[in-house]
Design a protein around this motif. Structure first.
Motif, PDB file in Angstrom:
ATOM      1  N   LEU A 159       0.831  -1.208   0.000  1.00  0.00           N
ATOM      2  CA  LEU A 159       0.000   0.000   0.000  1.00  0.00           C
ATOM      3  C   LEU A 159       0.863   1.255   0.000  1.00  0.00           C
ATOM      4  CD1 LEU A 159      -2.739   1.442   0.240  1.00  0.00           C
ATOM      5  CD2 LEU A 159      -2.528   1.213   2.741  1.00  0.00           C
ATOM      6  N   ALA A 160       1.883   1.290   0.858  1.00  0.00           N
ATOM      7  CA  ALA A 160       2.761   2.459   0.927  1.00  0.00           C
ATOM      8  C   ALA A 160       3.460   2.707  -0.397  1.00  0.00           C
ATOM      9  CB  ALA A 160       3.788   2.265   2.046  1.00  0.00           C
ATOM     10  N   ALA A 161       3.914   1.636  -1.051  1.00  0.00           N
ATOM     11  CA  ALA A 161       4.606   1.791  -2.330  1.00  0.00           C
ATOM     12  C   ALA A 161       3.659   2.277  -3.421  1.00  0.00           C
ATOM     13  CB  ALA A 161       5.239   0.464  -2.745  1.00  0.00           C
ATOM     14  N   ILE A 162       2.430   1.793  -3.429  1.00  0.00           N
ATOM     15  CA  ILE A 162       1.457   2.249  -4.420  1.00  0.00           C
ATOM     16  C   ILE A 162       1.222   3.752  -4.281  1.00  0.00           C
ATOM     17  CG2 ILE A 162      -0.979   2.139  -5.073  1.00  0.00           C
ATOM     18  CD1 ILE A 162      -0.879  -0.864  -4.435  1.00  0.00           C
ATOM     19  N   ILE A 163       1.056   4.215  -3.045  1.00  0.00           N
ATOM     20  CA  ILE A 163       0.852   5.645  -2.809  1.00  0.00           C
ATOM     21  C   ILE A 163       2.100   6.425  -3.202  1.00  0.00           C
ATOM     22  CG2 ILE A 163       0.474   7.400  -1.025  1.00  0.00           C
ATOM     23  CD1 ILE A 163      -1.195   5.272   0.476  1.00  0.00           C
ATOM     24  N   GLY A 164       3.260   5.927  -2.788  1.00  0.00           N
ATOM     25  CA  GLY A 164       4.513   6.623  -3.075  1.00  0.00           C
ATOM     26  C   GLY A 164       4.814   6.708  -4.557  1.00  0.00           C
ATOM     27  N   VAL A 165       4.647   5.604  -5.276  1.00  0.00           N
ATOM     28  CA  VAL A 165       4.923   5.593  -6.711  1.00  0.00           C
ATOM     29  C   VAL A 165       3.902   6.438  -7.463  1.00  0.00           C
ATOM     30  CG1 VAL A 165       4.981   4.124  -8.772  1.00  0.00           C
ATOM     31  CG2 VAL A 165       6.128   3.380  -6.675  1.00  0.00           C
ATOM     32  N   ALA A 166       2.644   6.390  -7.029  1.00  0.00           N
ATOM     33  CA  ALA A 166       1.600   7.166  -7.693  1.00  0.00           C
ATOM     34  C   ALA A 166       1.884   8.662  -7.606  1.00  0.00           C
ATOM     35  CB  ALA A 166       0.236   6.855  -7.077  1.00  0.00           C
ATOM     36  N   ARG A 167       2.496   9.106  -6.505  1.00  0.00           N
ATOM     37  CA  ARG A 167       2.755  10.533  -6.311  1.00  0.00           C
ATOM     38  C   ARG A 167       4.177  10.934  -6.703  1.00  0.00           C
ATOM     39  NH1 ARG A 167       2.817  12.901  -1.811  1.00  0.00           N
ATOM     40  NH2 ARG A 167       1.904  14.838  -2.615  1.00  0.00           N
ATOM     41  N   GLY A 168       5.128  10.030  -6.541  1.00  0.00           N
ATOM     42  CA  GLY A 168       6.523  10.401  -6.767  1.00  0.00           C
ATOM     43  C   GLY A 168       7.233   9.653  -7.873  1.00  0.00           C
ATOM     44  N   GLY A 169       6.564   8.677  -8.490  1.00  0.00           N
ATOM     45  CA  GLY A 169       7.202   7.892  -9.534  1.00  0.00           C
ATOM     46  C   GLY A 169       8.091   6.800  -8.942  1.00  0.00           C
ATOM     47  N   PHE A 170       8.667   5.972  -9.831  1.00  0.00           N
ATOM     48  CA  PHE A 170       9.477   4.840  -9.371  1.00  0.00           C
ATOM     49  C   PHE A 170      10.760   5.272  -8.667  1.00  0.00           C
ATOM     50  CE2 PHE A 170       6.929   2.589 -12.605  1.00  0.00           C
ATOM     51  CZ  PHE A 170       6.526   1.496 -11.846  1.00  0.00           C
ATOM     52  N   ASP A 171      11.273   6.437  -8.986  1.00  0.00           N
ATOM     53  CA  ASP A 171      12.511   6.895  -8.359  1.00  0.00           C
ATOM     54  C   ASP A 171      12.274   7.896  -7.228  1.00  0.00           C
ATOM     55  OD1 ASP A 171      14.203   5.382 -10.012  1.00  0.00           O
ATOM     56  OD2 ASP A 171      14.031   6.867 -11.615  1.00  0.00           O
ATOM     57  N   GLY A 172      11.019   8.173  -6.915  1.00  0.00           N
ATOM     58  CA  GLY A 172      10.723   9.136  -5.849  1.00  0.00           C
ATOM     59  C   GLY A 172       9.588   8.668  -4.951  1.00  0.00           C
ATOM     60  N   ALA A 173       9.472   7.342  -4.765  1.00  0.00           N
ATOM     61  CA  ALA A 173       8.367   6.801  -3.995  1.00  0.00           C
ATOM     62  C   ALA A 173       8.399   7.245  -2.534  1.00  0.00           C
ATOM     63  CB  ALA A 173       8.375   5.270  -4.072  1.00  0.00           C
ATOM     64  N   GLY A 174       9.587   7.382  -1.968  1.00  0.00           N
ATOM     65  CA  GLY A 174       9.691   7.824  -0.574  1.00  0.00           C
ATOM     66  C   GLY A 174       9.173   9.234  -0.398  1.00  0.00           C
ATOM     67  N   GLN A 175       9.532  10.104  -1.327  1.00  0.00           N
ATOM     68  CA  GLN A 175       9.034  11.482  -1.273  1.00  0.00           C
ATOM     69  C   GLN A 175       7.537  11.521  -1.526  1.00  0.00           C
ATOM     70  OE1 GLN A 175      11.872  14.255  -3.490  1.00  0.00           O
ATOM     71  NE2 GLN A 175      12.668  12.227  -4.051  1.00  0.00           N
ATOM     72  N   GLY A 176       7.062  10.705  -2.445  1.00  0.00           N
ATOM     73  CA  GLY A 176       5.642  10.653  -2.716  1.00  0.00           C
ATOM     74  C   GLY A 176       4.845  10.190  -1.533  1.00  0.00           C
ATOM     75  N   LEU A 177       5.436   9.354  -0.709  1.00  0.00           N
ATOM     76  CA  LEU A 177       4.760   8.838   0.471  1.00  0.00           C
ATOM     77  C   LEU A 177       4.706   9.854   1.596  1.00  0.00           C
ATOM     78  CD1 LEU A 177       3.535   6.271   1.893  1.00  0.00           C
ATOM     79  CD2 LEU A 177       5.857   5.779   2.679  1.00  0.00           C
ATOM     80  N   LEU A 178       5.781  10.622   1.787  1.00  0.00           N
ATOM     81  CA  LEU A 178       5.916  11.438   2.992  1.00  0.00           C
ATOM     82  C   LEU A 178       5.871  12.948   2.772  1.00  0.00           C
ATOM     83  CD1 LEU A 178       8.718   9.407   4.809  1.00  0.00           C
ATOM     84  CD2 LEU A 178       6.249   9.293   5.183  1.00  0.00           C
ATOM     85  N   ARG A 179       6.101  13.420   1.558  1.00  0.00           N
ATOM     86  CA  ARG A 179       6.115  14.851   1.299  1.00  0.00           C
ATOM     87  C   ARG A 179       4.814  15.274   0.613  1.00  0.00           C
ATOM     88  NH1 ARG A 179      10.355  16.116   4.628  1.00  0.00           N
ATOM     89  NH2 ARG A 179      12.053  14.626   4.220  1.00  0.00           N
ATOM     90  N   TRP A 180       4.005  16.037   1.310  1.00  0.00           N
ATOM     91  CA  TRP A 180       2.695  16.438   0.799  1.00  0.00           C
ATOM     92  C   TRP A 180       2.618  17.960   0.695  1.00  0.00           C
ATOM     93  CZ3 TRP A 180      -1.195  12.817  -0.355  1.00  0.00           C
ATOM     94  CH2 TRP A 180      -0.858  11.479  -0.053  1.00  0.00           C
TER      95      TRP A 180
END
Length: 284
Positions: A263-284
């Motif tokens: 779930l976390a990776a889906i949210i992260g990749v959806a917002r930050g792409g494959f190379d920015g999943a961590g930022q997509g997960l935590l930076r809003w």
């Protein structure tokens, strides 16, 4: 041979559980700190073990069981290796997905009539795909990984202790007779708080979206726990294996983690792409 008294036996069992838990936590944290291929190898091996345990439980025929486990292990190993080196070489994610689909189809044929063994491929892959995608973020990969650990571990630990201390109505007695609503609520609150704490320490500016995602991940972890308990009941097993002293198998330990990580990776990749999943997960 003289049997241990019940009190000493329980103490010994608890000691084994604590020692095993410490080893697993230290290993996970060390791999997270190392990152790169070390991290990918660590979680790929964990995913292989989860997938093999599933296949082993699902296939009753000894020959089908052995071949299913081998194919699951090979499929997950190749997919994990591909995902690990994808950060250094240009590998199409569809190629990795193709390996997983092909492997699952082969297991489905080999294991018949116990074709449910084929689900060992996606189930095992869920243990490493999501967390590797989060960790590969060059900016927030480590933070996102620690966030995931904190959410899942806090949920698991507090659900256990709150459930035992408070008790009350059972959550899903047909799947797991010992789990209670009080434990589930306590675990979800703890996981949310832990996720917010790690995100705040990592410099996240907006915490309310992180809290929502942490709550969702905590609930996902609890659902994963229930699913695995139900699967073991369907397979007629108490533990997925005896791989970890005092804990059973890796499937028993990662049941909630692999769902929360996905779930976390889906949210992260959806917002930050494959190379920015961590930022997509935590930076809003």
């Amino acid at each position: 041979m003289t049997e241990l008294p019940p009190a000493r036996s329980k103490t010994s069992e608890l000691a084994r559980r604590v020692a095993s838990a410490i080893v697993m936590v230290v290993g996970a944290l060390a791999a997270a700190w190392a990152g790169g291929l070390v991290f990918a190898a660590f979680w790929t091996l964990a995913g292989v073990a989860v997938g093999v345990e599933w296949a082993w439980l699902a296939a009753a025929d000894p020959k089908a069981r052995r071949w299913s486990a081998r194919i699951v292990a090979a499929t997950l190993g190749v997919a994990g290796a591909g995902l690990g080196i994808a950060g250094y070489l240009s590998i199409d994610p569809l190629a990795i997905a193709g390996v997983l689909v092909l492997g699952a189809l082969v297991v489905w044929v080999v294991a018949r009539p116990a074709s449910v063994a084929a689900w060992g491929v996606p189930y095992g892959a869920a243990a490493f795909v999501g967390v590797i995608l989060l960790r590969r973020d060059p900016v927030d990969g480590l933070l996102a990984t620690l966030w995931l650990f904190a959410v899942v571990w806090a949920t698991d630990i507090l659900a256990f202790f709150v459930g035992r201390a408070v008790g009350g109505p059972k959550l899903a007695p047909r799947l797991s007779p010992n789990k209670t609503w009080s434990g589930a609520i306590g675990g979800a609150i703890a996981g949310t708080a832990a996720g917010c704490g790690v995100a705040f320490a990592g410099g996240a500016q907006k915490l309310w979206p992180v809290a929502v995602v942490a709550l969702a991940a905590a609930i996902a972890a609890e659902i994963g726990d229930l699913f695995e308990s139900g699967a073991k009941r369907a397979f007629g097993a108490k533990d997925s294996s005896q791989l970890i002293p005092g804990h059973g198998g890796l499937m028993d330990r990662l049941d909630g983690f692999l769902v929360a990580a996905t779930l976390a990776a889906i949210i992260g990749v959806a917002r930050g792409g494959f190379d920015g999943a961590g930022q997509g997960l935590l930076r809003w």
